[in-house]
Scaffold this active site. Sequence first.
Site, PDB file in Angstrom:
ATOM      1  N   LYS A 203       0.825  -1.212   0.000  1.00  0.00           N
ATOM      2  CA  LYS A 203       0.000   0.000   0.000  1.00  0.00           C
ATOM      3  C   LYS A 203       0.853   1.253   0.000  1.00  0.00           C
ATOM      4  CE  LYS A 203      -4.239  -1.993   1.744  1.00  0.00           C
ATOM      5  NZ  LYS A 203      -5.251  -2.092   2.810  1.00  0.00           N
ATOM      6  N   ARG A 237      -3.218 -10.327   5.172  1.00  0.00           N
ATOM      7  CA  ARG A 237      -3.632 -10.335   3.760  1.00  0.00           C
ATOM      8  C   ARG A 237      -2.487  -9.767   2.935  1.00  0.00           C
ATOM      9  NH1 ARG A 237      -5.933  -6.813   0.128  1.00  0.00           N
ATOM     10  NH2 ARG A 237      -7.557  -7.649  -1.220  1.00  0.00           N
TER      11      ARG A 237
HETATM   12  C1  PT1 Z   1      -7.678  -4.679   3.582  1.00  0.00           C
HETATM   13  C2  PT1 Z   1      -7.994  -4.643   2.186  1.00  0.00           C
HETATM   14  C3  PT1 Z   1      -9.083  -5.467   1.750  1.00  0.00           C
HETATM   15  N1  PT1 Z   1      -7.336  -3.862   1.300  1.00  0.00           N
HETATM   16  C4  PT1 Z   1      -9.413  -6.229   3.936  1.00  0.00           C
HETATM   17  N2  PT1 Z   1      -9.763  -6.244   2.630  1.00  0.00           N
HETATM   18  C5  PT1 Z   1      -7.700  -3.862   0.017  1.00  0.00           C
HETATM   19  N3  PT1 Z   1     -10.096  -6.999   4.812  1.00  0.00           N
HETATM   20  C6  PT1 Z   1      -8.773  -4.659  -0.421  1.00  0.00           C
HETATM   21  C7  PT1 Z   1      -3.079   2.292  -0.841  1.00  0.00           C
HETATM   22  O1  PT1 Z   1      -3.069   3.171   0.035  1.00  0.00           O
HETATM   23  O2  PT1 Z   1      -6.712  -3.942   4.085  1.00  0.00           O
HETATM   24  N4  PT1 Z   1      -8.399  -5.457   4.409  1.00  0.00           N
HETATM   25  N5  PT1 Z   1      -9.436  -5.451   0.443  1.00  0.00           N
HETATM   26  C8  PT1 Z   1      -6.963  -2.972  -0.964  1.00  0.00           C
HETATM   27  N6  PT1 Z   1      -7.209  -1.596  -0.691  1.00  0.00           N
HETATM   28  C9  PT1 Z   1      -6.230  -0.597  -0.770  1.00  0.00           C
HETATM   29  C10 PT1 Z   1      -6.270   0.497   0.093  1.00  0.00           C
HETATM   30  C11 PT1 Z   1      -5.195  -0.737  -1.655  1.00  0.00           C
HETATM   31  C12 PT1 Z   1      -5.260   1.438   0.069  1.00  0.00           C
HETATM   32  C13 PT1 Z   1      -4.188   0.216  -1.715  1.00  0.00           C
HETATM   33  C14 PT1 Z   1      -4.187   1.298  -0.827  1.00  0.00           C
HETATM   34  O3  PT1 Z   1      -2.191   2.174  -1.697  1.00  0.00           O
END
Ligand code: PT1
Length: 258
Positions: A203, A237
């Site tokens: 992230k 994850r």
């Molecule tokens: C997570 C999660 C998810 N993250 C759960 N499910 C994502 N339970 C998708 C960035 O800042 O943490 N927990 N499902 C992906 N989401 C992101 C959010 C991807 C922020 C990238 C960023 O780069």
Amino acid sequence: MGILNVTPDSFSDGGKFVGIDQALAQAQHMLNAGASIIDIGGESTRPGAASVDDQQEIDRVLPVLEAIVQRFDVIVSVDTSKPSVMRSAAAGGAGMLNDVRALSEPGALQAAAELGLPVCLMHMLGEPRTMQNDPKYVDVVKEVTDFLKERVQMCRSAGIGADQLLIDPGFGFGKTLSHNLELLRNLGKLADIAPVLTGLSRKSMIAGLLGDEGADRIIASVAAAMHCVLGGASIIRVHDVEQTAQALKVLNAVEHGV
Ligand code: PT1
């Protein structure tokens, strides 16, 4: 938990696993590396991502879900907020629901309760498209904790068993770098409510910590995941299952011996 994105626009591996064969190869790789759950998502929830409609999400997720369930002995989690996708996923053999909106969409709570699958409830401030536009909290740890407690209560009232619930502070979902760090430091408070799942893999907060948007994020992501495990997380994850599993071997050996 290994991440398998089936969105054409996902943030770090967007478009790579859209075909069934590629998805199966990636799943196989993650299983060989030690993943015990595969999380399939057909809606990108990275910052700025647009929403998708129900049918589009089902069309992306179902074929990959069915192919994996048929071929591998693994729990498949489906990353969705939509009741119709939850129902299709359960019919297709999903073993878990992962909802970044914590069952707040109309009908989602009832669908999850009827389906009887374990559910991960995640905290998000706002919606993916705009959530990183100056997110504000008075006390981020208290607000996220209170929200997750309330959602757990809501699920319990709807008939979902306490042993079917996981919680997730939602790193990067409407949070600045310092909000994310404060939550990381206080993961133990969440672990008192329900088993915790965390996702920091690749992230932007990782790039923020490295001070370099272009840096490879794998090693720093693994370090963050190890902090989560030491802080009480039950499920991590990740994209990079092999590297994460290697690091986990070290932690496990320290704790339990070889
Ligand atoms: C997570 C999660 C998810 N993250 C759960 N499910 C994502 N339970 C998708 C960035 O800042 O943490 N927990 N499902 C992906 N989401 C992101 C959010 C991807 C922020 C990238 C960023 O780069």
